[in-house]
Each structure stands twice: as structure tokens, then as C-alpha cells.
Design a protein around this motif. Sequence first.
Motif, PDB file in Angstrom:
ATOM      1  N   LEU A  62       5.626   0.679  -6.921  1.00 48.38           N
ATOM      2  CA  LEU A  62       6.198  -0.555  -7.454  1.00 48.38           C
ATOM      3  C   LEU A  62       7.717  -0.487  -7.464  1.00 48.38           C
ATOM      4  CD1 LEU A  62       6.020  -3.288  -8.873  1.00 48.38           C
ATOM      5  CD2 LEU A  62       5.772  -2.070 -11.043  1.00 48.38           C
ATOM      6  N   GLU A  63       8.267   0.701  -7.797  1.00 46.46           N
ATOM      7  CA  GLU A  63       9.720   0.848  -7.862  1.00 46.46           C
ATOM      8  C   GLU A  63      10.373   0.603  -6.510  1.00 46.46           C
ATOM      9  OE1 GLU A  63       7.517   2.883  -9.211  1.00 46.46           O
ATOM     10  OE2 GLU A  63       7.921   2.428 -11.308  1.00 46.46           O
ATOM     11  N   GLU A  64       9.674   0.964  -5.422  1.00 47.22           N
ATOM     12  CA  GLU A  64      10.223   0.786  -4.075  1.00 47.22           C
ATOM     13  C   GLU A  64       9.821  -0.548  -3.453  1.00 47.22           C
ATOM     14  OE1 GLU A  64      10.034   5.260  -2.288  1.00 47.22           O
ATOM     15  OE2 GLU A  64       8.125   4.292  -2.714  1.00 47.22           O
ATOM     16  N   ARG A  65       8.682  -1.084  -3.897  1.00 47.93           N
ATOM     17  CA  ARG A  65       8.065  -2.227  -3.229  1.00 47.93           C
ATOM     18  C   ARG A  65       8.959  -3.459  -3.220  1.00 47.93           C
ATOM     19  NH1 ARG A  65       2.674  -3.184  -5.935  1.00 47.93           N
ATOM     20  NH2 ARG A  65       2.392  -1.000  -5.341  1.00 47.93           N
ATOM     21  N   GLY A  66       9.557  -3.758  -4.356  1.00 43.70           N
ATOM     22  CA  GLY A  66      10.408  -4.943  -4.429  1.00 43.70           C
ATOM     23  C   GLY A  66      11.580  -4.857  -3.470  1.00 43.70           C
ATOM     24  N   LYS A  67      12.181  -3.663  -3.371  1.00 52.66           N
ATOM     25  CA  LYS A  67      13.327  -3.481  -2.476  1.00 52.66           C
ATOM     26  C   LYS A  67      12.919  -3.682  -1.024  1.00 52.66           C
ATOM     27  CE  LYS A  67      14.834   0.710  -1.944  1.00 52.66           C
ATOM     28  NZ  LYS A  67      15.494   2.019  -2.203  1.00 52.66           N
ATOM     29  N   LYS A 122       1.825  -6.347 -17.446  1.00 52.07           N
ATOM     30  CA  LYS A 122       1.699  -4.906 -17.197  1.00 52.07           C
ATOM     31  C   LYS A 122       2.298  -4.575 -15.843  1.00 52.07           C
ATOM     32  CE  LYS A 122      -1.753  -1.189 -16.935  1.00 52.07           C
ATOM     33  NZ  LYS A 122      -3.173  -0.871 -16.920  1.00 52.07           N
ATOM     34  N   ARG A 123       3.210  -3.630 -15.817  1.00 51.00           N
ATOM     35  CA  ARG A 123       3.811  -3.220 -14.555  1.00 51.00           C
ATOM     36  C   ARG A 123       3.365  -1.805 -14.244  1.00 51.00           C
ATOM     37  NH1 ARG A 123       9.855  -3.620 -15.760  1.00 51.00           N
ATOM     38  NH2 ARG A 123       9.115  -3.505 -17.893  1.00 51.00           N
ATOM     39  N   ARG A 124       2.620  -1.681 -13.182  1.00 48.27           N
ATOM     40  CA  ARG A 124       2.116  -0.361 -12.809  1.00 48.27           C
ATOM     41  C   ARG A 124       2.503  -0.071 -11.360  1.00 48.27           C
ATOM     42  NH1 ARG A 124      -2.248  -1.819  -9.818  1.00 48.27           N
ATOM     43  NH2 ARG A 124      -3.207  -3.812 -10.284  1.00 48.27           N
ATOM     44  N   ALA A 125       2.429   1.151 -11.016  1.00 49.84           N
ATOM     45  CA  ALA A 125       2.865   1.547  -9.674  1.00 49.84           C
ATOM     46  C   ALA A 125       1.912   1.077  -8.604  1.00 49.84           C
ATOM     47  CB  ALA A 125       3.014   3.072  -9.603  1.00 49.84           C
ATOM     48  N   ASP A 171       0.809  -1.218   0.000  1.00 45.84           N
ATOM     49  CA  ASP A 171       0.000   0.000   0.000  1.00 45.84           C
ATOM     50  C   ASP A 171       0.846   1.274   0.000  1.00 45.84           C
ATOM     51  OD1 ASP A 171      -2.280  -1.538   0.088  1.00 45.84           O
ATOM     52  OD2 ASP A 171      -2.588  -1.312   2.246  1.00 45.84           O
ATOM     53  N   ILE A 172       1.878   1.300   0.833  1.00 46.44           N
ATOM     54  CA  ILE A 172       2.550   2.578   1.096  1.00 46.44           C
ATOM     55  C   ILE A 172       3.774   2.808   0.225  1.00 46.44           C
ATOM     56  CG2 ILE A 172       1.710   2.617   3.468  1.00 46.44           C
ATOM     57  CD1 ILE A 172       4.369   1.725   4.455  1.00 46.44           C
ATOM     58  N   TYR A 173       4.163   1.815  -0.576  1.00 46.42           N
ATOM     59  CA  TYR A 173       5.307   2.000  -1.470  1.00 46.42           C
ATOM     60  C   TYR A 173       4.887   1.808  -2.922  1.00 46.42           C
ATOM     61  CZ  TYR A 173       8.360   1.765   2.618  1.00 46.42           C
ATOM     62  OH  TYR A 173       8.973   2.021   3.813  1.00 46.42           O
TER      63      TYR A 173
END
Length: 478
Positions: free
Chosen positions: A108-113, A471-474, A104-106
Motif C-alpha cells: 500500500l505504501e508503494e502502490r499510490g506512488k 482501514k488501511r492495510r498493505a 498485486d506486486i506493490y
Amino acid sequence: MAAIEGTIIATAMPSIVADLGGFHLFSWAFSIYLLMQAVTIPIYGKLADLYGRKPVFVGGVAVFLIGSLLCGFAQSMTQLIVFRLIQGLGAGAVQPIAMTIVGDIYSLEERGKIQGYLASVWGLSSIIGPALGGFFVQYAHWAWVFWVNVPVGLLAAAGLMLFLREDVEKKKRQLDFPGSLLLFLLIGSAMVVFVQGGVRWPWFSTPVLLLTVFFLIAFVLFIQVERRSPEPVVPLGMWKKRTIAVANIGSVLTGALMMGVSTFLPTYVQGVLEKSPTQAGFVLAMMSIGWPLASTISGRLMTRTGFRPLALVGGVFLILGAFVFLTMRESFGPFWPAGGAFLIGVGMGLATTTFVVAVQNAVEWRERGAATASNMFARIVGTTIGASLLGGVLNNRLSAYFQANPVDGTVLDIGLADQILDPEKRQALDTAITETVQNGLVISLHSVYTGVFVLAILSMISMALWPRGEKRRAGTSA
């Protein structure tokens, strides 16, 4: 808190049994916790979508802490099992909703990390947990194995209450009570079969067959109820998405594979190589080192490469690690299985982090809790299946070897494998018995790791089914 709970009790269990008695029941202290955690994960996931993450997470932590507190006061093994049931009821909310909050709070770019960082907690806990359990048993009391959760849980709940902001849509909610009850019954019956089948009950015994029939009836009724429910506890349409279906199937397979390594590798190191428990722990810890490293790397690469390539690379490492186990020889020493464990850890880190982030990315906020919970549940089902089926392979192969190779006309008892793991008891055994048991373990474990290799191949096949160019979305947050 959730990660250490899975390992800290194992070290303390001998002292708990010595104090409370009930040796014949002690396996239920593990099984009942796993069972209740598994059956509640999908329900908590749906509740988090309906009412928000905060109240469900805090409520789950509260139940978990009450169970933890009571476990420390248990006066008998029966009481401990009941209190572990309460613990498991709360534990179903902790891990999946924590990961849902990250979704929820990150972006996609941050979520994996960030998910990679969370995975490193599990790797670290697998090393800290047993050591902490041993420390409490030796210098305090086994009750602290459970009570240590209380301050940690209170701190986590307070932090979430103070700092998490979420805007949940205000409207009347209709809970899917029939669906929740049927889900509880069908998962519960299946988990009891997997936990007890081939161990306490033969696979084709009356209890197993009755529970299987009960599971099938509950499953059919559950599908019918969920199709009609306005707020289904498990949105069936979500499973029609190829990404979610593939990720969850992959989680079942990788969970079973992981259990084949973590459960039986110490038996090989101690029983066949005659190394100490500390050395066996070092060999197994290599998986815990590879896992967080790969999780962190995959989190950084995910937005560049997409989900499918990372999952496939993870599948390759799983196959390589399984092949190392398949080719183990006593003359190779402990470094060979340690290398295999590291490769498996890398594969698990790449695959599992990709699974979680991909599943969260495939749905909107209102389904993210249920989607994340479905993936966590799939992994738990996989670990249960892996422990049960591969354990059955080990016992059957070892029993067959003893039947075919009697010592002085006597067929050895499979319980002798326990004595081989203890250096003092091993030295007291006759040389012929020791050699027969060790040879039996080598052959039996080879069959187990053949199964692990097959699971690795199946995992790779499931990852190859991942949709191309997904599809990669934020993603959206509350």
C-alpha cells in the motif's frame, strides 16, 4: 499503448475518411471501440481473478494487436469498424489488469506512488498522441496509427511473460457464462443508448425506449443469476462495501465531468476566442499537466492522510476548476480557461488515484481484478454519459438560440458551428452570422459548464460519503 490509442486516431480520422469514405459511419469507429472495451472490462477482471493476471493480460493484448494489424489493412469504413470492434475486445484487458498487477506486486505504501506514475502516462499520451497521429498521416500512412501498437504490445507481453511471477491456486474453475452473457447484453444496450441517444436517435424515440426496456430486463436477470452463481462475474457482495460503492460512484461523476471539459473546451477556444487549434490544444493540455502532478503527490501522501481527506481535497479542486469555467468571459482570454483546466486536472489526479488504490485496498487478491475493473468501467460509463448528456445540452441550447435569433428572417443551421471552428470558413461567413453563432456558443457552453459545475458538486458530495477512518492495510499479493 492503451493511452495513446485514445488520442492518436482522432488526428488521423479526417485522412482515414478521405481514403475509405463512409463519412456517415465514421463516428462508429470511435463508438464501437468504446463499447466493446466497456462491456469486456468487468469480464476480464473476473477472469484475472480466476486464472491469474498473466494469461488474461497477454490474451487481451494478442486480441488487441490482431485488431490493430487488421485496422491498418481496412479497405472500407465498414471493415475498419469491424476491426475496431476486435481491437476493443482486447483493449478491455489492458488498462484494468495492468493496474491490478500494480496492486498485486506493490505494498500500500508503494502502490499510490506507482499508480501516480501510471497516471502520468495518460497525461503525457494526451499530448504525444495527436502529434504522433499527425506525423504518421503527413509523412507515412494513416495505417501506422494502428500498426505502431504492434511492437509496443509485443514488448509489453514479452516482459510480463518473462518477469511476472504469480502463484494462482490450482483448482477447477466454473466460468459464469450466463452472467457474462447478460452483463455483455445489459452494458451493450446501455452504452448504445448513451452513444446514440440525442445524436442519431431522439431520447424518446422507439429504438431508445426498446433498448432501455431490454437493459432493465437484462439487469434483473443478471442480478438473479449472479446471486446463484458460485463464481459470479461481478461479486455483488463487493458492491456492499461502502468504499467500493463510493469510489465507483465518484468515478462515474468525475468521468462525466472530465468529458465536459475535454470535449467542449476546444470549441470555446477556437469558436468563441478565435484561437488556433494549437492554442486550443495548449489550453486543454493544462489538464494533462495538473493530473499527473497531483497523482504523484497523492500517491506519496496516501498512507499518511488516508483516502478520504485526499478525495475531498480533489473534490475541492474540481469545484474550483468548474467555477472558473462557469465564470469565463471572452475578455479574459485563453489563460482563464487554461487555469480552470489545470485545476480540474489536479482534482482528477487526486480523486482518481485515490479511487483506484482504495478499491484495491478494500479487497483480497481473489477479488482485486474484479474490483479494479469495476472502477475502470465506472469511469468509462461516466465519460460516455458526460459526452452524450452535455453534448445534448449544447445542441439543444444552440438550436433554441438560433430559433430565437434569426438572421435576416432566416433561422441558422446548427451545422454552422463547424464552420466557426475553421478560420478560413469563418472569414467567408457574413459578420451577422458569425456574431450570432458565437453568441449562441457562449450561451450554450455556459449551460454545459453549469452542468460541469453541478457534476463537481455531486462529486464532492459522493466523496463526503467516504467512510471515516477506513482501514488501511498493505494488501496481499499472489
